[in-house]
Design a protein around this motif. Structure first.
Motif, PDB file in Angstrom:
ATOM      1  N   PRO A  65       0.613  -1.082   0.190  1.00 29.89           N
ATOM      2  CA  PRO A  65       0.255   0.203   0.070  1.00 29.89           C
ATOM      3  C   PRO A  65       1.049   1.073  -0.096  1.00 29.89           C
ATOM      4  CG  PRO A  65      -0.430  -1.025   2.007  1.00 29.89           C
ATOM      5  CD  PRO A  65       0.845  -1.770   1.336  1.00 29.89           C
ATOM      6  N   ILE A  66       0.181   2.088  -1.255  1.00 28.57           N
ATOM      7  CA  ILE A  66       1.174   3.502  -0.811  1.00 28.57           C
ATOM      8  C   ILE A  66      -0.321   4.597   0.178  1.00 28.57           C
ATOM      9  CG2 ILE A  66       1.373   6.125  -2.151  1.00 28.57           C
ATOM     10  CD1 ILE A  66       1.418   3.935  -3.949  1.00 28.57           C
ATOM     11  N   GLY A  67       0.840   4.983   1.641  1.00 29.37           N
ATOM     12  CA  GLY A  67      -0.109   5.553   2.243  1.00 29.37           C
ATOM     13  C   GLY A  67      -1.062   4.523   3.481  1.00 29.37           C
ATOM     14  N   GLN A  68      -2.076   4.820   3.454  1.00 30.37           N
ATOM     15  CA  GLN A  68      -2.775   3.909   3.917  1.00 30.37           C
ATOM     16  C   GLN A  68      -3.648   3.315   2.826  1.00 30.37           C
ATOM     17  OE1 GLN A  68      -6.088   6.397   5.749  1.00 30.37           O
ATOM     18  NE2 GLN A  68      -6.747   7.325   3.756  1.00 30.37           N
ATOM     19  N   GLY A  69      -3.061   3.325   1.783  1.00 24.93           N
ATOM     20  CA  GLY A  69      -3.724   2.078   0.527  1.00 24.93           C
ATOM     21  C   GLY A  69      -4.681   2.637   0.240  1.00 24.93           C
ATOM     22  N   TYR A  70      -5.128   3.992  -0.186  1.00 22.49           N
ATOM     23  CA  TYR A  70      -6.603   4.491  -0.554  1.00 22.49           C
ATOM     24  C   TYR A  70      -6.460   5.697  -0.308  1.00 22.49           C
ATOM     25  CZ  TYR A  70      -8.869   3.815   3.493  1.00 22.49           C
ATOM     26  OH  TYR A  70      -9.737   4.700   4.436  1.00 22.49           O
ATOM     27  N   VAL A  71      -7.207   6.839  -1.098  1.00 24.61           N
ATOM     28  CA  VAL A  71      -8.039   7.506  -0.580  1.00 24.61           C
ATOM     29  C   VAL A  71      -9.349   7.855  -1.078  1.00 24.61           C
ATOM     30  CG1 VAL A  71      -5.682   8.743  -1.297  1.00 24.61           C
ATOM     31  CG2 VAL A  71      -7.042   8.984  -3.383  1.00 24.61           C
ATOM     32  N   TRP A 124     -13.946  -8.580 -10.604  1.00 25.84           N
ATOM     33  CA  TRP A 124     -12.132  -7.962 -10.170  1.00 25.84           C
ATOM     34  C   TRP A 124     -12.165  -7.423 -10.768  1.00 25.84           C
ATOM     35  CZ3 TRP A 124      -8.146  -8.851  -6.723  1.00 25.84           C
ATOM     36  CH2 TRP A 124      -8.663  -9.884  -5.357  1.00 25.84           C
ATOM     37  N   GLN A 125     -11.858  -6.610 -10.884  1.00 30.53           N
ATOM     38  CA  GLN A 125     -11.422  -5.206 -12.036  1.00 30.53           C
ATOM     39  C   GLN A 125     -10.364  -4.551 -11.868  1.00 30.53           C
ATOM     40  OE1 GLN A 125     -14.493  -2.555 -10.764  1.00 30.53           O
ATOM     41  NE2 GLN A 125     -12.509  -0.404  -9.957  1.00 30.53           N
ATOM     42  N   ASN A 126      -9.382  -4.606 -13.303  1.00 31.17           N
ATOM     43  CA  ASN A 126      -8.187  -3.897 -13.448  1.00 31.17           C
ATOM     44  C   ASN A 126      -8.120  -2.323 -13.367  1.00 31.17           C
ATOM     45  OD1 ASN A 126      -7.455  -6.596 -14.833  1.00 31.17           O
ATOM     46  ND2 ASN A 126      -8.493  -5.522 -16.835  1.00 31.17           N
ATOM     47  N   SER A 127      -9.216  -1.558 -12.587  1.00 33.11           N
ATOM     48  CA  SER A 127      -8.945  -0.337 -12.425  1.00 33.11           C
ATOM     49  C   SER A 127      -9.164  -0.330 -11.603  1.00 33.11           C
ATOM     50  CB  SER A 127     -10.072   0.255 -13.049  1.00 33.11           C
ATOM     51  OG  SER A 127     -10.401   1.896 -12.762  1.00 33.11           O
ATOM     52  N   ASN A 128      -7.967   0.782 -10.500  1.00 33.93           N
ATOM     53  CA  ASN A 128      -8.139   0.669  -9.402  1.00 33.93           C
ATOM     54  C   ASN A 128      -8.991   1.785  -8.448  1.00 33.93           C
ATOM     55  OD1 ASN A 128      -6.850   2.958 -10.350  1.00 33.93           O
ATOM     56  ND2 ASN A 128      -4.857   3.327  -8.846  1.00 33.93           N
ATOM     57  N   VAL A 129      -9.787   2.077  -9.511  1.00 32.77           N
ATOM     58  CA  VAL A 129     -10.351   3.248  -8.995  1.00 32.77           C
ATOM     59  C   VAL A 129     -12.052   2.938  -8.705  1.00 32.77           C
ATOM     60  CG1 VAL A 129     -11.857   5.270 -10.002  1.00 32.77           C
ATOM     61  CG2 VAL A 129      -9.706   5.000 -10.159  1.00 32.77           C
ATOM     62  N   PHE A 130     -13.128   3.083  -7.490  1.00 31.75           N
ATOM     63  CA  PHE A 130     -14.064   2.057  -7.413  1.00 31.75           C
ATOM     64  C   PHE A 130     -15.142   3.668  -7.267  1.00 31.75           C
ATOM     65  CE2 PHE A 130     -11.208  -0.912  -6.285  1.00 31.75           C
ATOM     66  CZ  PHE A 130     -11.750  -1.775  -6.874  1.00 31.75           C
ATOM     67  N   GLN A 139     -19.135   9.869  -4.047  1.00 29.65           N
ATOM     68  CA  GLN A 139     -17.658   9.419  -3.507  1.00 29.65           C
ATOM     69  C   GLN A 139     -17.391   8.059  -4.373  1.00 29.65           C
ATOM     70  OE1 GLN A 139     -17.115   9.951   0.828  1.00 29.65           O
ATOM     71  NE2 GLN A 139     -19.719  10.517   0.694  1.00 29.65           N
ATOM     72  N   THR A 140     -15.882   8.479  -4.819  1.00 28.00           N
ATOM     73  CA  THR A 140     -15.156   7.520  -5.533  1.00 28.00           C
ATOM     74  C   THR A 140     -13.874   7.470  -4.275  1.00 28.00           C
ATOM     75  OG1 THR A 140     -15.435   8.387  -7.038  1.00 28.00           O
ATOM     76  CG2 THR A 140     -13.786   7.025  -6.933  1.00 28.00           C
ATOM     77  N   ILE A 141     -13.689   5.916  -4.092  1.00 26.23           N
ATOM     78  CA  ILE A 141     -12.720   5.014  -3.823  1.00 26.23           C
ATOM     79  C   ILE A 141     -11.256   4.620  -4.487  1.00 26.23           C
ATOM     80  CG2 ILE A 141     -11.175   3.301  -2.232  1.00 26.23           C
ATOM     81  CD1 ILE A 141     -13.913   3.426  -1.116  1.00 26.23           C
ATOM     82  N   VAL A 142     -10.128   5.416  -4.793  1.00 27.72           N
ATOM     83  CA  VAL A 142      -9.360   5.058  -5.516  1.00 27.72           C
ATOM     84  C   VAL A 142      -8.126   4.246  -4.593  1.00 27.72           C
ATOM     85  CG1 VAL A 142      -7.500   5.889  -6.803  1.00 27.72           C
ATOM     86  CG2 VAL A 142      -9.506   7.067  -6.697  1.00 27.72           C
ATOM     87  N   VAL A 143      -7.406   2.637  -4.728  1.00 26.83           N
ATOM     88  CA  VAL A 143      -7.107   2.333  -4.130  1.00 26.83           C
ATOM     89  C   VAL A 143      -5.764   2.624  -4.647  1.00 26.83           C
ATOM     90  CG1 VAL A 143      -6.096   0.358  -3.848  1.00 26.83           C
ATOM     91  CG2 VAL A 143      -8.477   0.429  -4.143  1.00 26.83           C
ATOM     92  N   LEU A 144      -4.321   2.350  -3.818  1.00 28.41           N
ATOM     93  CA  LEU A 144      -2.488   3.431  -4.406  1.00 28.41           C
ATOM     94  C   LEU A 144      -2.545   1.886  -4.118  1.00 28.41           C
ATOM     95  CD1 LEU A 144      -3.434   6.823  -2.490  1.00 28.41           C
ATOM     96  CD2 LEU A 144      -3.527   6.245  -4.834  1.00 28.41           C
TER      97      LEU A 144
END
Length: 739
Positions: free
Chosen positions: A580-586, A616-622, A595-600
């Motif tokens: 994870p980068i930082g806490q792993g999401y923003v 499962w999806q290839n994008s890190n954005v929900f 609202q959107t969750i971006v996985v880092l």
């Protein structure tokens, strides 16, 4: 004869429709008497009349003089005048099972026409046969089936006189007799000894001249009256068709001769009784000498080193060459003679014989007699004493690694590399070397390998024996000796490798999972391993454990030095778990409906993302994430063997929102209020201020650390149910915002 004239009474009354009480009937010998009424026949029921006589009838009405006259004739039938038939004679039916038993089956009806004569044939006569005279025997029973009558056994039944009764259509009977007789069959021998001759004329054509009468004494069985004729088939003998004419000089091979033996009774009127027998003609072949049966006996050769031309021969060891393979010498009497004169004198050589001719050749005669057929063959036999050949041991090594590209254990050898070893000091001018795939062929000198300079072994995987024959070509018998050599073909090693994936921690570079490659070969081989074309120092075992990504290959060498062909390099890929980068999401668009969750995350893999248990999806954005906590999963899909066990899992990922009400009544549900999703280090400095409707500050919160939130009190006292306001200052995407 006596007639009952009153039989006509009923006929008359029936015709007139009258009864005896109404009419009177009288019979007369003339018409005049009938008209006069006298004299009449006084005893009409037993009148002695004559055939053809006319009888007159007067029919009167009683008490009147009315009458009528008519007449009829007397007819007197007579029995047929019979002819006494000639005797009916048949041959005994068979010699089986009771021999000449004097009984056979007769068709008595063949005598019918002779019995009836020319006046009785076709006149409807009935002929009945009896064993006893029906005139003398009350209740005599006729023969039931005269077409199949078997006479009684002798002596009463042969000959046998039968009685014949002929009945006319009118019932008149006449009688005669018929005598029947059974003649015995000749009894030739049914087990005639065959006529046997040796095939001496134009041998081996299987044909000889036979005198068939040589079998007569055996056939006749002491019966010198029977007449014998000879046939080539049983049917011809039965039919007396096409007999053998030249029976005293009959040219034939193996055959069956059928003999018709006829009885000679001396009476030409008797039937010719005969019996069929047979015997065999056998042409016995002369003993077939030589291995091929062609009468040519291979020379009996003794091969000696530095010979003087004299040697001792043991004829017992040469029997197969004399008689042929598989023939039992015990079935023959075999003698050896120095020459024809010695054979004529009966002076045979001993079976252990030392030749008398020098330097090396002596010709003798072999006489072979078949003990069963007594047939004899004589053939020459050459005795040879010749210089032997020596097949020296082969020291040349015939070992090859299977480098011809097929690796099937088959390789091409030049066998002639062994010529020098096998010959030794023997001259190749006088001595030859040939190669064979079996000892039997080598000993026989047959089926030599046709191209020994380019011979492919036939035994796989790796070993074959070859027989080497050295022959003294200057000898008549071809003196030889056999040795062997061995062909070895070793298949080259065939290592095989499988690529894979190593797992490396992106941040620490720690190898979390290595990849072991197995060559598939055992430790009897030696190995050289390569990484990206460079030899890996110290890597000599059958397996290698890779901790670095790249291309790997291996070369294997067997214990005997056979080296594997180059194999295609396999790839070891590097992957790793997501970090994870930082806490792993923003979370973006806080407090909004979309609202959107971006996985880092970062790492060596190629990742897919999953929100809660969704797809499962290839994008890190929900996008458009619902309120409340969520779980985010990250997995590696970069290789066939990904680092699944190191998947990233983030708990309590939440969008930022707030509840619109709470009920601090102590029931355990909605008793406190706080902003959702503002936890963790990213919201460490966030402040929330809560006001009443008049703008009075009631509570200050830090959502990242005060998870319980506001309990609805101010200075320890509960606030009334009402509307309240809050402000919050936070950072989103590096920008300070207020809501």
């Amino acid at each position: 004869a006596y007639f009952d004239l009153t039989q006509q009474d009923a006929v008359i009354h029936t015709a007139l429709g009258t009864t005896p009480a109404t009419l009177t009937v009288h019979y007369f010998t003339s018409e005049n008497n009938a008209n006069n009424g006298a004299p009449r026949i006084t005893n009409p029921s037993n009148y002695y009349g004559t055939g053809g006589q006319t009888i007159w009838v007067r029919v009167e009405t009683p008490g009147t003089e009315c009458f009528s006259v008519t007449s009829f004739k007397l007819e007197l039938n007579q029995p047929l005048q019979l002819t006494t038939p000639s005797m009916l004679i048949l041959c005994n039916e068979s010699l089986e099972p009771n021999g000449n038993d004097g009984q056979t089956e007769f068709d008595l009806t063949v005598k019918n026409d002779e019995i009836l004569g020319q006046f009785g044939i076709g006149q409807g006569m009935s002929i009945t046969y009896f064993e006893v005279d029906p005139r003398m025997t009350t209740g005599a029973t006729p023969i039931a089936d005269p077409t199949a009558y078997t006479n009684p056994a002798p002596p009463q039944g042969n000959p046998k006189t039968l009685y014949v009764m002929v009945t006319t259509p009118e019932g008149c009977k006449s009688y005669t007799t018929l005598t029947i007789k059974v003649l015995p069959l000749p009894e030739p021998d049914q087990d005639v000894e065959p006529l046997v001759q040796c095939d001496v004329n134009n041998s081996p054509d299987g044909q000889e001249i036979f005198d068939l009468t040589d079998a007569e004494a055996d056939i006749r069985n002491n019966d010198f009256n029977m007449v014998l004729t000879y046939y080539t088939s049983e049917q011809d003998a039965l039919d007396r068709n096409d007999p053998i004419e030249n029976f005293t000089a009959y040219n034939s091979g193996n055959a069956t001769i059928w003999v018709r033996a006829e009885a000679n009774t001396g009476n030409s009127q008797n039937p010719v009784c005969f019996t069929i027998t047979h015997f065999e003609l056998i042409v016995s072949p002369l003993p077939a000498l030589g291995e091929n049966g062609d009468g040519v006996i291979e020379p009996y050769a003794i091969c000696e080193q530095d010979t003087d031309g004299i040697a001792t021969f043991d004829f017992n060891t040469h029997m197969e060459e004399i008689l042929g393979e598989g023939v039992n010498p015990a079935d023959y009497t075999i003698k050896f003679f120095r020459n024809a004169a010695a054979q004529a004198a009966g002076t045979a050589l001993p079976y252990i014989y030392t030749n008398t001719s020098s330097p090396n050749v002596q010709n003798i005669l072999v006489e072979v007699r078949n003990n069963e057929s007594e047939c004899v063959t004589t053939a020459p036999l050459t005795l040879l004493v010749e210089e032997a050949a020596t097949a020296n041991p082969v020291t040349e090594t015939f070992f090859e690694c299977d480098y011809d590209g097929t690796n099937d254990g088959i390789f091409t050898f030049d066998l002639t590399r062994a010529d020098d070893d096998a010959l030794g000091s023997q001259s190749p001018t006088d001595y030859s070397v040939s190669y064979y795939t079996s000892q039997a062929d080598a000993e026989a000198g047959t089926n030599a390998i046709p191209t020994p300079t380019a011979y492919q072994n036939t035994t796989s995987p790796d070993y074959q024996m070859i027989w080497v024959r050295v022959t003294n070509e200057s000898t008549v018998s071809g003196c030889y000796e056999v040795t062997t050599l061995e062909l070895f073909v070793e298949r080259i090693p065939e290592p095989s490798l499988a690529g894979g994936t190593i797992c490396v921690d992106f941040r620490t570079q720690e190898v979390l999972r290595d990849h072991t490659m197995d060559s598939g070969l055992d430790a009897t081989h030696t190995f050289v391993w390569y990484h990206d074309g460079v030899v890996i120092p110290g890597a000599t075992g059958p397996t290698y454990t890779a901790t670095e990504a790249g291309e790997y290959t291996v070369v294997a060498t067997s214990a005997t030095g056979c080296v594997s062909d180059p194999i295609a390099a396999v790839t070891v890929e590097r992957s790793g778990p997501a970090s994870p980068i930082g806490q792993g999401y923003v979370v973006s668009n806080a407090f909004s409906d979309g609202q959107t969750i971006v996985v880092l995350a970062e790492g060596y893999g190629e990742y897919q993302y999953q929100l809660d248990n969704g797809p499962w999806q290839n994008s890190n954005v929900f996008n458009n994430v619902s309120a409340g906590p969520h779980e985010v999963h990250v997995r590696d899909i970069a290789t066939d063997n990904p680092c699944d066990e190191f998947n990233l899992q983030l708990d309590n990922v939440s969008i930022i929102d707030y509840p619109n009400f709470f009920t601090p009544n102590g029931d355990g549900y909605n008793d406190t209020w706080n902003i959702i999703g503002m936890w963790g280090d990213d919201f460490a400095g966030t402040k929330i201020y809560i006001f009443d409707r008049y703008g009075k500050l009631l509570k200050q919160l830090s959502p990242a650390f005060e998870s319980t939130g506001w309990d609805g009190t101010y200075n320890g006292a509960p606030m009334p149910g009402d509307d309240y306001w809050f402000t919050v200052t936070y950072r989103e995407g590096g920008v300070t915002k207020e809501f």
